[in-house]
Design a protein around this motif. Structure first.
Motif, PDB file in Angstrom:
ATOM      1  N   GLY A  79       0.837  -1.186   0.000  1.00  0.00           N
ATOM      2  CA  GLY A  79       0.000   0.000   0.000  1.00  0.00           C
ATOM      3  C   GLY A  79       0.875   1.240   0.000  1.00  0.00           C
ATOM      4  O   GLY A  79       1.875   1.290   0.716  1.00  0.00           O
ATOM      5  N   LEU A  80       0.544   2.230  -0.803  1.00  0.00           N
ATOM      6  CA  LEU A  80       1.313   3.469  -0.864  1.00  0.00           C
ATOM      7  C   LEU A  80       0.453   4.639  -0.389  1.00  0.00           C
ATOM      8  O   LEU A  80      -0.755   4.670  -0.652  1.00  0.00           O
ATOM      9  CB  LEU A  80       1.784   3.744  -2.300  1.00  0.00           C
ATOM     10  CG  LEU A  80       2.820   2.778  -2.872  1.00  0.00           C
ATOM     11  CD1 LEU A  80       3.137   3.143  -4.325  1.00  0.00           C
ATOM     12  CD2 LEU A  80       4.102   2.776  -2.035  1.00  0.00           C
ATOM     13  N   PRO A  81       1.060   5.599   0.320  1.00  0.00           N
ATOM     14  CA  PRO A  81       0.308   6.757   0.826  1.00  0.00           C
ATOM     15  C   PRO A  81      -0.453   7.476  -0.289  1.00  0.00           C
ATOM     16  O   PRO A  81       0.095   7.761  -1.357  1.00  0.00           O
ATOM     17  CB  PRO A  81       1.405   7.652   1.415  1.00  0.00           C
ATOM     18  CG  PRO A  81       2.517   6.721   1.761  1.00  0.00           C
ATOM     19  CD  PRO A  81       2.488   5.660   0.704  1.00  0.00           C
ATOM     20  N   GLY A  82      -1.718   7.747  -0.037  1.00  0.00           N
ATOM     21  CA  GLY A  82      -2.549   8.453  -1.000  1.00  0.00           C
ATOM     22  C   GLY A  82      -3.152   7.573  -2.074  1.00  0.00           C
ATOM     23  O   GLY A  82      -4.081   7.988  -2.770  1.00  0.00           O
ATOM     24  N   LEU A  83      -2.634   6.341  -2.206  1.00  0.00           N
ATOM     25  CA  LEU A  83      -3.129   5.433  -3.240  1.00  0.00           C
ATOM     26  C   LEU A  83      -3.770   4.179  -2.662  1.00  0.00           C
ATOM     27  O   LEU A  83      -4.626   3.573  -3.296  1.00  0.00           O
ATOM     28  CB  LEU A  83      -1.985   5.016  -4.179  1.00  0.00           C
ATOM     29  CG  LEU A  83      -1.230   6.149  -4.894  1.00  0.00           C
ATOM     30  CD1 LEU A  83      -0.138   5.571  -5.772  1.00  0.00           C
ATOM     31  CD2 LEU A  83      -2.183   6.994  -5.718  1.00  0.00           C
ATOM     32  N   GLY A  84      -3.332   3.782  -1.480  1.00  0.00           N
ATOM     33  CA  GLY A  84      -3.853   2.563  -0.867  1.00  0.00           C
ATOM     34  C   GLY A  84      -3.191   1.324  -1.445  1.00  0.00           C
ATOM     35  O   GLY A  84      -2.131   1.396  -2.081  1.00  0.00           O
ATOM     36  N   LYS A  85      -3.823   0.174  -1.228  1.00  0.00           N
ATOM     37  CA  LYS A  85      -3.290  -1.076  -1.751  1.00  0.00           C
ATOM     38  C   LYS A  85      -3.270  -1.021  -3.281  1.00  0.00           C
ATOM     39  O   LYS A  85      -4.249  -0.650  -3.919  1.00  0.00           O
ATOM     40  CB  LYS A  85      -4.142  -2.256  -1.291  1.00  0.00           C
ATOM     41  CG  LYS A  85      -4.067  -2.532   0.208  1.00  0.00           C
ATOM     42  CD  LYS A  85      -2.699  -3.067   0.605  1.00  0.00           C
ATOM     43  CE  LYS A  85      -2.653  -3.457   2.066  1.00  0.00           C
ATOM     44  NZ  LYS A  85      -1.313  -3.970   2.472  1.00  0.00           N
ATOM     45  N   LEU A  86      -2.152  -1.438  -3.844  1.00  0.00           N
ATOM     46  CA  LEU A  86      -1.983  -1.266  -5.282  1.00  0.00           C
ATOM     47  C   LEU A  86      -2.937  -2.118  -6.099  1.00  0.00           C
ATOM     48  O   LEU A  86      -3.394  -1.697  -7.176  1.00  0.00           O
ATOM     49  CB  LEU A  86      -0.531  -1.573  -5.662  1.00  0.00           C
ATOM     50  CG  LEU A  86       0.471  -0.507  -5.203  1.00  0.00           C
ATOM     51  CD1 LEU A  86       1.891  -0.970  -5.465  1.00  0.00           C
ATOM     52  CD2 LEU A  86       0.206   0.825  -5.897  1.00  0.00           C
ATOM     53  N   ALA A  87      -3.260  -3.315  -5.627  1.00  0.00           N
ATOM     54  CA  ALA A  87      -4.204  -4.149  -6.383  1.00  0.00           C
ATOM     55  C   ALA A  87      -5.543  -3.435  -6.518  1.00  0.00           C
ATOM     56  O   ALA A  87      -6.165  -3.458  -7.592  1.00  0.00           O
ATOM     57  CB  ALA A  87      -4.376  -5.497  -5.698  1.00  0.00           C
ATOM     58  N   SER A  88      -5.984  -2.775  -5.454  1.00  0.00           N
ATOM     59  CA  SER A  88      -7.251  -2.041  -5.500  1.00  0.00           C
ATOM     60  C   SER A  88      -7.127  -0.779  -6.349  1.00  0.00           C
ATOM     61  O   SER A  88      -8.056  -0.408  -7.070  1.00  0.00           O
ATOM     62  CB  SER A  88      -7.692  -1.672  -4.079  1.00  0.00           C
ATOM     63  OG  SER A  88      -7.927  -2.836  -3.315  1.00  0.00           O
ATOM     64  N   PHE A  89      -5.972  -0.122  -6.256  1.00  0.00           N
ATOM     65  CA  PHE A  89      -5.748   1.087  -7.052  1.00  0.00           C
ATOM     66  C   PHE A  89      -5.789   0.777  -8.550  1.00  0.00           C
ATOM     67  O   PHE A  89      -6.404   1.511  -9.338  1.00  0.00           O
ATOM     68  CB  PHE A  89      -4.397   1.700  -6.687  1.00  0.00           C
ATOM     69  CG  PHE A  89      -3.969   2.827  -7.598  1.00  0.00           C
ATOM     70  CD1 PHE A  89      -4.480   4.103  -7.428  1.00  0.00           C
ATOM     71  CD2 PHE A  89      -3.071   2.599  -8.646  1.00  0.00           C
ATOM     72  CE1 PHE A  89      -4.101   5.142  -8.281  1.00  0.00           C
ATOM     73  CE2 PHE A  89      -2.688   3.629  -9.496  1.00  0.00           C
ATOM     74  CZ  PHE A  89      -3.207   4.904  -9.311  1.00  0.00           C
ATOM     75  N   TRP A  90      -5.143  -0.329  -8.934  1.00  0.00           N
ATOM     76  CA  TRP A  90      -5.026  -0.637 -10.356  1.00  0.00           C
ATOM     77  C   TRP A  90      -6.277  -1.282 -10.937  1.00  0.00           C
ATOM     78  O   TRP A  90      -6.484  -1.247 -12.171  1.00  0.00           O
ATOM     79  CB  TRP A  90      -3.828  -1.557 -10.603  1.00  0.00           C
ATOM     80  CG  TRP A  90      -2.501  -0.863 -10.594  1.00  0.00           C
ATOM     81  CD1 TRP A  90      -1.472  -1.054  -9.716  1.00  0.00           C
ATOM     82  CD2 TRP A  90      -2.056   0.140 -11.516  1.00  0.00           C
ATOM     83  NE1 TRP A  90      -0.422  -0.240 -10.027  1.00  0.00           N
ATOM     84  CE2 TRP A  90      -0.747   0.510 -11.129  1.00  0.00           C
ATOM     85  CE3 TRP A  90      -2.636   0.761 -12.620  1.00  0.00           C
ATOM     86  CZ2 TRP A  90      -0.020   1.462 -11.825  1.00  0.00           C
ATOM     87  CZ3 TRP A  90      -1.908   1.717 -13.315  1.00  0.00           C
ATOM     88  CH2 TRP A  90      -0.611   2.059 -12.915  1.00  0.00           C
ATOM     89  N   LYS A  91      -7.110  -1.866 -10.112  1.00  0.00           N
ATOM     90  CA  LYS A  91      -8.235  -2.658 -10.634  1.00  0.00           C
ATOM     91  C   LYS A  91      -9.118  -1.874 -11.607  1.00  0.00           C
ATOM     92  O   LYS A  91      -9.370  -2.347 -12.734  1.00  0.00           O
ATOM     93  CB  LYS A  91      -9.057  -3.228  -9.478  1.00  0.00           C
ATOM     94  CG  LYS A  91     -10.033  -4.306  -9.914  1.00  0.00           C
ATOM     95  CD  LYS A  91     -10.633  -5.020  -8.714  1.00  0.00           C
ATOM     96  CE  LYS A  91     -11.517  -6.167  -9.159  1.00  0.00           C
ATOM     97  NZ  LYS A  91     -12.066  -6.927  -8.013  1.00  0.00           N
ATOM     98  N   PRO A  92      -9.619  -0.697 -11.267  1.00  0.00           N
ATOM     99  CA  PRO A  92     -10.444   0.033 -12.250  1.00  0.00           C
ATOM    100  C   PRO A  92      -9.630   0.548 -13.428  1.00  0.00           C
ATOM    101  O   PRO A  92     -10.136   0.632 -14.556  1.00  0.00           O
ATOM    102  CB  PRO A  92     -11.042   1.176 -11.429  1.00  0.00           C
ATOM    103  CG  PRO A  92     -10.086   1.370 -10.287  1.00  0.00           C
ATOM    104  CD  PRO A  92      -9.558   0.014  -9.973  1.00  0.00           C
ATOM    105  N   GLN A  93      -8.369   0.881 -13.182  1.00  0.00           N
ATOM    106  CA  GLN A  93      -7.516   1.373 -14.265  1.00  0.00           C
ATOM    107  C   GLN A  93      -7.287   0.283 -15.315  1.00  0.00           C
ATOM    108  O   GLN A  93      -7.405   0.523 -16.528  1.00  0.00           O
ATOM    109  CB  GLN A  93      -6.158   1.814 -13.700  1.00  0.00           C
ATOM    110  CG  GLN A  93      -6.215   2.774 -12.529  1.00  0.00           C
ATOM    111  CD  GLN A  93      -6.466   4.206 -12.952  1.00  0.00           C
ATOM    112  OE1 GLN A  93      -6.393   4.530 -14.135  1.00  0.00           O
ATOM    113  NE2 GLN A  93      -6.759   5.074 -12.000  1.00  0.00           N
ATOM    114  N   LEU A  94      -6.978  -0.928 -14.847  1.00  0.00           N
ATOM    115  CA  LEU A  94      -6.687  -2.017 -15.774  1.00  0.00           C
ATOM    116  C   LEU A  94      -7.945  -2.523 -16.458  1.00  0.00           C
ATOM    117  O   LEU A  94      -7.894  -2.944 -17.628  1.00  0.00           O
ATOM    118  CB  LEU A  94      -5.989  -3.159 -15.029  1.00  0.00           C
ATOM    119  CG  LEU A  94      -4.592  -2.837 -14.484  1.00  0.00           C
ATOM    120  CD1 LEU A  94      -4.010  -4.045 -13.757  1.00  0.00           C
ATOM    121  CD2 LEU A  94      -3.650  -2.408 -15.607  1.00  0.00           C
ATOM    122  N   ALA A  95      -9.052  -2.503 -15.737  1.00  0.00           N
ATOM    123  CA  ALA A  95     -10.310  -2.951 -16.338  1.00  0.00           C
ATOM    124  C   ALA A  95     -10.619  -2.149 -17.595  1.00  0.00           C
ATOM    125  O   ALA A  95     -11.067  -2.680 -18.614  1.00  0.00           O
ATOM    126  CB  ALA A  95     -11.452  -2.826 -15.329  1.00  0.00           C
TER     127      ALA A  95
END
Length: 254
Positions: free
Chosen positions: A133-149
């Protein structure tokens, strides 16, 4: 056919070359998100508790420090940056020119830093897991999920997806289950099956190589994929559902 791979944990830095140009990477709609992750990663990597935040040991301090200067680091094709058990088994360097072109077109690496990259995309070595998890972004799997979809849906349309990702990377993008086959690897001894880790990486790399180098028609359906894999291994195909991908189980026996 597209082959989905996780990145290797360790990376082999490029000896020379120009820095990464985000505009040249595959899936350009991810550029803004990539910039956000790169910025957050650089900030975290420069902090005193960077190793703890990134979940790595002290021996990897030099790799974490590299994260602070990724914009200046030399970049090289992803197939040379990603190394380790799976990628060694895939053996890109020993392929023919035609096989390499096929790999460049078929392989997509899902990444905690880049979201997704093509095998020929030029990137620097870095240290970042999708589980972080990165500050301001949260867990990366969750951050990327809508982007990659959004970014991968059109690219994947009409393709059979051979999913060789580990669980944390699989969580970042869930493609159409009807066109997706998750690859599982088991050992079997005295009738008892056991899920394996190291051998799973190696076998998935071997499967990717087999699919990219074998003669014959490229698999377009789960059944055709199972038939191709059965040329080398004992396999079983578990049909998927409307919500769950098909599964190709490769059984390693003594």
């Amino acid at each position: 056919m597209l082959i989905l791979l996780p990145p290797s944990e360790g990376k082999t830095p490029a000896d020379s070359g120009s820095p990464v140009d985000l505009a040249t990477l595959s899936f350009p709609s991810l550029t803004t998100a990539r910039q956000a992750v790169s910025t957050a990663l650089a900030l975290v990597s420069g902090q005193d508790d960077a190793l703890n935040q990134l979940g790595v040991g002290a021996s990897l301090g030099h790799e974490v420090h590299r994260n602070t200067r990724l914009a200046q680091e030399p970049a090289a094709p992803a197939h040379s940056i990603y190394t380790g058990v799976l990628f060694d088994a895939l053996g890109y360097n020993s392929m023919t020119a035609m096989q390499k072109r096929k790999a460049d077109a078929a392989v997509v690496v899902i990444s905690g830093l880049w979201g997704a990259v093509g095998f020929a995309d030029s990137i620097p070595a870095y240290r970042l897991s999708m589980s972080v998890g990165l500050p301001g972004l949260g867990k990366l799997a969750s951050f990327w999920k809508p982007q990659l979809a959004q970014a991968l849906a059109e690219h994947a349309q009409g393709h059979l997806l051979v999913d060789c990702r580990s669980s944390s990377y699989a969580a970042a993008w869930v493609p159409d289950p009807e066109r997706t086959v998750a690859v599982n690897v088991f050992t079997e001894r005295d009738g008892a099956r056991k899920v394996v880790s190291h051998f799973a990486k190696h076998t998935r790399g071997e499967l990717a190589r087999h699919l990219l180098t074998r003669r014959g028609k490229t698999p377009e359906t789960p059944a055709q994929l199972a038939h191709a894999a059965a040329e080398r291994w004992v396999v079983e195909l578990v049909p998927g559902t409307a919500r769950k991908a098909h599964a190709l189980n490769i059984i390693l026996t003594d």
